[in-house]
Design a protein around this motif. Structure first.
Motif, PDB file in Angstrom:
ATOM      1  N   GLU A   6      66.970  63.118   7.876  1.00 19.82           N
ATOM      2  CA  GLU A   6      66.836  61.660   7.780  1.00 19.82           C
ATOM      3  C   GLU A   6      65.835  61.146   8.816  1.00 19.82           C
ATOM      4  O   GLU A   6      64.986  60.302   8.513  1.00 19.82           O
ATOM      5  N   SER A   7      65.905  61.681  10.037  1.00 16.28           N
ATOM      6  CA  SER A   7      64.969  61.275  11.094  1.00 16.28           C
ATOM      7  C   SER A   7      63.539  61.684  10.757  1.00 16.28           C
ATOM      8  O   SER A   7      62.596  60.937  11.014  1.00 16.28           O
ATOM      9  N   ILE A   8      63.383  62.881  10.183  1.00 11.10           N
ATOM     10  CA  ILE A   8      62.045  63.340   9.788  1.00 11.10           C
ATOM     11  C   ILE A   8      61.467  62.404   8.725  1.00 11.10           C
ATOM     12  O   ILE A   8      60.287  62.032   8.783  1.00 11.10           O
ATOM     13  N   TYR A  65      55.134  65.373  16.605  1.00  9.74           N
ATOM     14  CA  TYR A  65      56.381  66.033  16.194  1.00  9.74           C
ATOM     15  C   TYR A  65      56.086  67.168  15.220  1.00  9.74           C
ATOM     16  O   TYR A  65      55.359  67.011  14.254  1.00  9.74           O
ATOM     17  N   ASN A  66      56.686  68.333  15.523  1.00  6.11           N
ATOM     18  CA  ASN A  66      56.515  69.515  14.693  1.00  6.11           C
ATOM     19  C   ASN A  66      57.909  70.071  14.406  1.00  6.11           C
ATOM     20  O   ASN A  66      58.574  70.590  15.313  1.00  6.11           O
ATOM     21  N   GLY A  70      61.628  72.393  16.577  1.00  4.56           N
ATOM     22  CA  GLY A  70      62.952  71.893  16.921  1.00  4.56           C
ATOM     23  C   GLY A  70      63.264  70.581  16.235  1.00  4.56           C
ATOM     24  O   GLY A  70      62.444  70.017  15.511  1.00  4.56           O
ATOM     25  N   SER A  71      64.467  70.099  16.492  1.00  9.35           N
ATOM     26  CA  SER A  71      64.931  68.869  15.862  1.00  9.35           C
ATOM     27  C   SER A  71      64.254  67.642  16.466  1.00  9.35           C
ATOM     28  O   SER A  71      63.655  67.708  17.542  1.00  9.35           O
ATOM     29  N   ILE A  78      63.028  65.932  25.157  1.00 10.04           N
ATOM     30  CA  ILE A  78      61.938  66.442  25.997  1.00 10.04           C
ATOM     31  C   ILE A  78      61.031  65.298  26.434  1.00 10.04           C
ATOM     32  O   ILE A  78      60.644  65.198  27.601  1.00 10.04           O
ATOM     33  N   LYS A  79      60.667  64.425  25.503  1.00  7.68           N
ATOM     34  CA  LYS A  79      59.833  63.263  25.838  1.00  7.68           C
ATOM     35  C   LYS A  79      60.515  62.389  26.883  1.00  7.68           C
ATOM     36  O   LYS A  79      59.886  61.923  27.826  1.00  7.68           O
ATOM     37  N   THR A  80      61.812  62.158  26.696  1.00  7.50           N
ATOM     38  CA  THR A  80      62.550  61.285  27.601  1.00  7.50           C
ATOM     39  C   THR A  80      62.625  61.891  29.001  1.00  7.50           C
ATOM     40  O   THR A  80      62.420  61.197  29.999  1.00  7.50           O
TER      41      THR A  80
END
Length: 193
Positions: A6-8, A65-66, A70-71, A78-80
């Motif tokens: 859903e996020s993708i 995003y790849n 990963g999710s 990681i960004k945060t």
């Protein structure tokens, strides 16, 4: 449909220009991002600022995003973490004040658990520059959770001396150059997000 899928799809719709998809993505992941930021920076306003920076970066660099790496949540985490550490590096007095707050709290042991490994290593480096007895008293009190009386018994010193060692140790930590040097050297790799 699972949450990651859903996020993708939301990311794909954002890429195609959907403002509604961005709003949904933001709503879906804001508390997750905010809680990570708060965990690292330890301040609500700073955590809100970091969170907004992360979502702005998501919007501007959505192609980063790849899914094979990963999710979406892992990518956001990681960004945060990266943006939170950047903020701590830029805000030197904030980190020093946070260290001071931690070291003067009444709780024992657990008060340092939420620090990231990076922050712990900075504190340990600063502790290594203290006189031996001050360092030992601080470590016993704040890392091992010993009471002042237990420290006095194990170090074979009067209770008043232990309290003084801890107080002087905290004052000396406030002046430690390893904290400042690390900040000025940017603390390592800035491109990890």
């Amino acid at each position: 449909m699972d949450q990651n899928q859903e996020s993708i799809e939301l990311l794909q719709n954002i890429l195609n220009g959907s403002r509604e998809a961005f709003d949904l993505f933001y709503e879906k992941h804001y508390s997750f991002v905010y809680n990570i930021a708060l965990h690292i920076v330890g301040d609500h306003k700073e955590a809100e600022d970091v969170s907004h920076d992360v979502f702005l970066e998501v919007f501007q660099k959505i192609r980063q995003y790849n899914s094979s790496k990963g999710s979406v949540r892992a990518w956001l985490a990681i960004k945060t973490k990266s943006r939170s550490l950047d903020r701590l590096r830029k805000n030197k007095p904030f980190l020093i004040n946070r260290l001071e707050d931690i070291l003067t709290k009444k709780e024992k042991g657990a008060d340092l658990q939420f620090l990231s490994e990076l922050q712990k290593s900075i504190i340990i480096e600063a502790l290594n520059h203290l006189p031996d007895e001050q360092r030992e008293a601080l470590i016993r009190s704040y890392f091992q959770g010993e009471t002042h009386k237990e420290i006095a018994d194990s170090m074979e010193k009067p209770l008043g001396s232990i309290k003084s060692l801890i107080r002087y140790g905290i004052n000396n930590l406030r002046k430690q150059k390893p904290l400042i040097r690390w900040m000025e050297s940017s603390g390592g790799d800035n491109n990890n997000g």
